[in-house]
Design a protein around this motif. Sequence first.
Motif, PDB file in Angstrom:
ATOM      1  N   THR A  34      24.361  78.976  -2.814  1.00  0.00           N
ATOM      2  CA  THR A  34      25.280  80.021  -3.275  1.00  0.00           C
ATOM      3  C   THR A  34      25.111  81.287  -2.437  1.00  0.00           C
ATOM      4  O   THR A  34      26.099  81.910  -2.031  1.00  0.00           O
ATOM      5  N   GLN A  35      23.857  81.663  -2.180  1.00  0.00           N
ATOM      6  CA  GLN A  35      23.592  82.856  -1.372  1.00  0.00           C
ATOM      7  C   GLN A  35      24.109  82.666   0.052  1.00  0.00           C
ATOM      8  O   GLN A  35      24.702  83.582   0.629  1.00  0.00           O
ATOM      9  N   THR A  36      23.929  81.479   0.625  1.00  0.00           N
ATOM     10  CA  THR A  36      24.427  81.200   1.970  1.00  0.00           C
ATOM     11  C   THR A  36      25.949  81.307   2.006  1.00  0.00           C
ATOM     12  O   THR A  36      26.521  81.897   2.932  1.00  0.00           O
ATOM     13  N   ILE A  37      26.603  80.765   1.002  1.00  0.00           N
ATOM     14  CA  ILE A  37      28.072  80.832   0.942  1.00  0.00           C
ATOM     15  C   ILE A  37      28.516  82.278   0.791  1.00  0.00           C
ATOM     16  O   ILE A  37      29.450  82.732   1.471  1.00  0.00           O
ATOM     17  N   GLU A  38      27.847  83.052  -0.070  1.00  0.00           N
ATOM     18  CA  GLU A  38      28.210  84.459  -0.245  1.00  0.00           C
ATOM     19  C   GLU A  38      27.980  85.238   1.048  1.00  0.00           C
ATOM     20  O   GLU A  38      28.802  86.085   1.418  1.00  0.00           O
ATOM     21  N   ASP A  39      26.856  84.955   1.728  1.00  0.00           N
ATOM     22  CA  ASP A  39      26.595  85.616   3.007  1.00  0.00           C
ATOM     23  C   ASP A  39      27.662  85.257   4.035  1.00  0.00           C
ATOM     24  O   ASP A  39      28.137  86.125   4.785  1.00  0.00           O
ATOM     25  N   SER A  40      28.039  83.986   4.071  1.00  0.00           N
ATOM     26  CA  SER A  40      29.086  83.554   5.011  1.00  0.00           C
ATOM     27  C   SER A  40      30.411  84.230   4.698  1.00  0.00           C
ATOM     28  O   SER A  40      31.134  84.664   5.605  1.00  0.00           O
ATOM     29  N   LEU A  41      30.732  84.327   3.417  1.00  0.00           N
ATOM     30  CA  LEU A  41      31.975  85.005   3.025  1.00  0.00           C
ATOM     31  C   LEU A  41      31.914  86.491   3.392  1.00  0.00           C
ATOM     32  O   LEU A  41      32.905  87.059   3.869  1.00  0.00           O
ATOM     33  N   GLN A  42      30.750  87.113   3.181  1.00  0.00           N
ATOM     34  CA  GLN A  42      30.614  88.523   3.539  1.00  0.00           C
ATOM     35  C   GLN A  42      30.710  88.716   5.052  1.00  0.00           C
ATOM     36  O   GLN A  42      31.363  89.644   5.528  1.00  0.00           O
ATOM     37  N   ASP A  43      30.070  87.819   5.814  1.00  0.00           N
ATOM     38  CA  ASP A  43      30.172  87.886   7.276  1.00  0.00           C
ATOM     39  C   ASP A  43      31.617  87.706   7.731  1.00  0.00           C
ATOM     40  O   ASP A  43      32.080  88.401   8.639  1.00  0.00           O
ATOM     41  N   ALA A  44      32.309  86.768   7.090  1.00  0.00           N
ATOM     42  CA  ALA A  44      33.718  86.545   7.445  1.00  0.00           C
ATOM     43  C   ALA A  44      34.550  87.784   7.134  1.00  0.00           C
ATOM     44  O   ALA A  44      35.416  88.180   7.926  1.00  0.00           O
ATOM     45  N   GLU A  45      34.269  88.402   6.005  1.00  0.00           N
ATOM     46  CA  GLU A  45      35.007  89.613   5.630  1.00  0.00           C
ATOM     47  C   GLU A  45      34.695  90.744   6.616  1.00  0.00           C
ATOM     48  O   GLU A  45      35.596  91.471   7.047  1.00  0.00           O
ATOM     49  N   LYS A  92      36.416  90.024   9.809  1.00  0.00           N
ATOM     50  CA  LYS A  92      37.857  90.287   9.646  1.00  0.00           C
ATOM     51  C   LYS A  92      38.131  91.793   9.729  1.00  0.00           C
ATOM     52  O   LYS A  92      39.077  92.221  10.398  1.00  0.00           O
ATOM     53  N   LEU A  93      37.286  92.584   9.050  1.00  0.00           N
ATOM     54  CA  LEU A  93      37.463  94.038   9.106  1.00  0.00           C
ATOM     55  C   LEU A  93      37.267  94.555  10.525  1.00  0.00           C
ATOM     56  O   LEU A  93      38.021  95.418  10.995  1.00  0.00           O
ATOM     57  N   GLU A  94      36.251  94.032  11.211  1.00  0.00           N
ATOM     58  CA  GLU A  94      36.002  94.444  12.603  1.00  0.00           C
ATOM     59  C   GLU A  94      37.175  94.052  13.496  1.00  0.00           C
ATOM     60  O   GLU A  94      37.594  94.826  14.360  1.00  0.00           O
ATOM     61  N   ALA A  95      37.699  92.853  13.284  1.00  0.00           N
ATOM     62  CA  ALA A  95      38.844  92.396  14.079  1.00  0.00           C
ATOM     63  C   ALA A  95      40.064  93.281  13.821  1.00  0.00           C
ATOM     64  O   ALA A  95      40.792  93.644  14.750  1.00  0.00           O
ATOM     65  N   ASN A  96      40.298  93.636  12.571  1.00  0.00           N
ATOM     66  CA  ASN A  96      41.423  94.527  12.253  1.00  0.00           C
ATOM     67  C   ASN A  96      41.223  95.901  12.875  1.00  0.00           C
ATOM     68  O   ASN A  96      42.171  96.522  13.366  1.00  0.00           O
TER      69      ASN A  96
END
Length: 153
Positions: A38-49, A52-56
């Motif tokens: 669960t923590q790995t998935i949350e970290d991956s989602l946070q990294d993706a977010e 995404k913010l950096e890309a924007n």
Amino acid sequence: MLNLDWNIIWTFVNILVIYFFLKRFLFKPVTEIMEKRTQTIEDSLQDAEDTKLEANKLKDEYAAELSHADEEAAKIINEARDRATSEYNRRIKETKEEAARIMQEASKTIELERKQSIQNAQAEIAGIAMLAASKIINKNMDDSKNKEFLGIS
């Protein structure tokens, strides 16, 4: 009275032992694995977010730079156009001044040649008149008439 059945008690004890055994060796590791997952998935989602913010953010910066580049290109084109117009006008002015100078020199040359032609014509006319006069004088007058003409007695 109460009759206790030892089988029930042993079954109950076995169930408790199995429960604690499973809790210790199965439920706890499985729960930890699930929490890690669960923590790995949350970290991956946070990294993706974050990505995404950096890309924007980068996209907005590039769009701003592109807009600035378009403005800069338009400014450079306008400056080049202004310089070309200025250079064109300067060369036209120089050409007109050169033409006026050439025309003025030509007018002076023509006037000078006209004066020289008039002087030459006057000199030729004077020479011809003198020649004609001398021929007339030589022909029409003899020595006595020449003396009389000059006022010598």
